[in-house]
Write a protein that holds these residues in place. Structure first.
Motif, PDB file in Angstrom:
ATOM      1  N   GLN A   1       0.841  -1.192   0.000  1.00  0.00           N
ATOM      2  CA  GLN A   1       0.000   0.000   0.000  1.00  0.00           C
ATOM      3  C   GLN A   1       0.876   1.241   0.000  1.00  0.00           C
ATOM      4  OE1 GLN A   1      -3.189   0.134   2.811  1.00  0.00           O
ATOM      5  NE2 GLN A   1      -3.763   2.225   2.281  1.00  0.00           N
TER       6      GLN A   1
ATOM      7  N   LYS B   1       1.998   4.825   0.903  1.00  0.00           N
ATOM      8  CA  LYS B   1       1.800   5.614   2.119  1.00  0.00           C
ATOM      9  C   LYS B   1       1.395   7.044   1.759  1.00  0.00           C
ATOM     10  CE  LYS B   1       5.996   4.370   3.517  1.00  0.00           C
ATOM     11  NZ  LYS B   1       6.331   3.131   2.827  1.00  0.00           N
TER      12      LYS B   1
ATOM     13  N   THR C   1       0.409   1.037  -7.518  1.00  0.00           N
ATOM     14  CA  THR C   1       0.096  -0.030  -6.568  1.00  0.00           C
ATOM     15  C   THR C   1       0.399  -1.394  -7.177  1.00  0.00           C
ATOM     16  OG1 THR C   1      -1.641   1.313  -5.525  1.00  0.00           O
ATOM     17  CG2 THR C   1      -1.719  -1.059  -5.154  1.00  0.00           C
TER      18      THR C   1
ATOM     19  N   ARG D   1      -5.978   0.157  -0.866  1.00  0.00           N
ATOM     20  CA  ARG D   1      -5.587  -0.908   0.051  1.00  0.00           C
ATOM     21  C   ARG D   1      -5.559  -2.204  -0.743  1.00  0.00           C
ATOM     22  NH1 ARG D   1      -8.413  -3.619   5.223  1.00  0.00           N
ATOM     23  NH2 ARG D   1     -10.308  -3.143   4.056  1.00  0.00           N
TER      24      ARG D   1
ATOM     25  N   THR E   1      -5.698  -5.909  -2.066  1.00  0.00           N
ATOM     26  CA  THR E   1      -6.462  -7.073  -1.643  1.00  0.00           C
ATOM     27  C   THR E   1      -5.528  -8.191  -1.193  1.00  0.00           C
ATOM     28  OG1 THR E   1      -8.101  -8.701  -2.314  1.00  0.00           O
ATOM     29  CG2 THR E   1      -6.559  -7.965  -4.012  1.00  0.00           C
TER      30      THR E   1
END
Length: 351
Positions: free
Chosen positions: A3, A5, A289, A325, A327
Motif C-alpha cells: 500500500q 503511504k 500499486t 488498500r 487485496t
C-alpha cells in the motif's frame, strides 16, 4: 502488493515568515490538522531545518522526528532540489540561479558548485541518520540551453555534457549508497534529466548505478506531451519517490508546449491544484500499486489560480481518496477448486 503511504506534503511552497509556516512545530501542526501524514523536507530552508546539523548530530535528527511524531507525522524524504540544481549549472543561468546558493558563494560559480556538491554529501549523511530510503533532488543542467537543436549542436556535445554530469554525480551517488538511500531525480524541464530518454542516457554514464532513481511527477510529463502512464510501465523499477501534482495542457492556434513567454495563467500548459487538472490519477495510483511502489504519495502544490491553503486542504483528501488498500485474496476464490496435482493433470488430459 504494497500500500502506498500518504498523504504527504512537500513543504517548500508553504514555508514563509508568517505563522504558522515559519517554524517546524507550527507548520507540522497545520499540516496534521488538515489530514497529512508525512512531511517532505526542503533541506535548504533554515526556518524549518538545519541540514548541516542533521548530517552530524543524531540527537538533532531525533529532535526533528520527535517534533513530527508529536503531530502524527513521519519524515518521507529530504529534498535538495535547489542544491542539486547547482551541482551542474551552465554560465547562462549564473545570475538567475545564484539565489539558490548560500550567500558566501554567490557571484562565484566555482565555489558555488563545490558548495552544492558538499550539500549533497551532507544530505546523504543526514538521510542515513534519519533512516530514509529515498531522497528528492534535481540533476542540474549543462545542456538545457541547447534542448532545441538550433543552432545545430556540434557532434559530441550531448555526450560530453552527460559525461561531465555523471562525473559530478557519481561520487554523490556513492555517498548515498553508503548511507542506504536512493537519489530520486525529479525529471523536470530545465534539468538535463527531464524525460525517460535523458534519464537513460545519464544512467548509462553512471554505469547503471543502483542509487540513480526517479521521482515520478506526472505534471511535468503532460506539459511535455509525454505518455505519463506508459512511463510507469517502462520505468517502475526505478521509481522510488512520487509527487502528486496536477496539470493541464490546452494548446491553441497561438501557443503550444513552449508557452510563448507568457505568465503561468496564460500558458497552454499549467500546473493546477489536485483534481482541477487533466491528469488521470486513478490510473496512476492503480499502476503504482500494481507495481509495488513502496513509498509515499507526496503532494507538491503549484497552481497559478487557487490559494495554497485551499489546495493543501483539498489535496490531502484527494490523495487519501486515491490510496488503494491492496487485496489479500483473489476475487474469484469462492469458485476455486483447490490445489491438487492429480486434478490438474486430469484436466490437462495427462495420466
Amino acid at each position: 502488493m504494497k500500500q502506498i503511504k500518504g498523504p504527504g506534503i512537500f513543504l517548500a511552497q508553504f514555508a514563509s515568515d508568517e505563522a504558522p509556516f515559519n517554524d517546524l512545530n507550527s507548520i507540522c501542526e497545520w499540516a496534521s490538522s488538515i489530514g497529512f501524514k508525512g512531511i517532505q523536507m526542503p533541506s535548504w530552508d533554515k526556518r524549518l531545518f538545519n541540514l548541516e546539523l542533521a548530517a552530524e548530530s543524531q540527537d538533532y535528527c531525533q529532535e526533528v522526528t520527535g517534533t513530527l511524531a508529536n503531530h502524527g507525522l513521519e519524515l518521507t524524504e529530504l529534498s535538495t532540489h535547489l542544491q542539486g540544481q547547482l551541482v551542474a549549472s551552465h554560465p547562462a543561468y549564473d545570475t538567475m540561479f545564484d539565489g539558490f546558493a548560500d550567500e558566501s558563494v554567490r557571484n562565484n560559480p566555482e565555489a558555488r558548485t563545490e558548495w552544492a556538491i558538499n550539500q549533497m554529501h551532507l544530505a546523504a549523511k543526514a538521510s542515513g541518520n534519519f533512516g530514509l530510503k529515498s531522497h528528492a533532488s534535481f540533476s542540474g543542467a549543462l545542456l538545457w540551453q541547447t534542448f532545441y537543436p538550433w543552432p545545430q549542436r556540434p557532434a559530441g556535445l550531448v555526450e560530453a555534457g552527460f559525461n561531465e554530469l555523471a562525473k559530478r554525480w557519481t561520487p554523490i551517488l556513492n555517498s548515498f549508497d553508503e548511507n542506504g538511500c536512493d537519489v530520486c531525480y525529479e525529471l523536470h524541464p530545465g534539468e538535463d534529466l527531464h524525460d525517460g530518454i535523458t534519464f537513460e542516457m545519464f544512467l548509462k554514464e553512471v554505469n547503471n548505478h543502483p542509487r540513480a532513481n526517479i521521482l515520478y511527477d506526472p505534471s511535468h510529463f503532460i506539459l511535455q506531451q509525454l505518455d505519463y502512464l506508459a512511463f510507469i510501465d517502462i520505468y517502475h523499477e526505478r521509481i522510488k519517490a512520487f509527487h502528486v501534482k496536477d496539470a493541464e495542457f490546452r494548446p491553441s492556434g497561438k501557443m503550444g508546449v513552449y508557452g510563448g513567454y507568457q505568465p503561468w495563467i496564460n500558458r497552454p500548459g499549467r500546473f493546477r491544484s489536485l483534481g482541477d487538472g487533466q491528469i488521470d490519477f486513478k490510473d496512476i495510483f492503480s499502476k503504482m500499486t500494481a507495481n509495488d511502489f513502496d513509498g509515499w504519495a507526496v503532494m507538491e502544490w503549484e497552481c497559478c489560480m487557487k490559494h495554497p491553503e485551499d489546495g493543501a486542504r483539498e489535496g490531502a483528501k484527494f490523495i487519501s481518496d486515491h490510496l488503494i488498500r491492496p487485496t489479500d485474496k483473489a476475487f474469484d476464490d469462492f469458485a476455486g477448486s483447490g490445489a491438487d496435482d492429480e486434478l490438474n493433470r486430469s484436466i490437462l488430459g495427462l495420466k
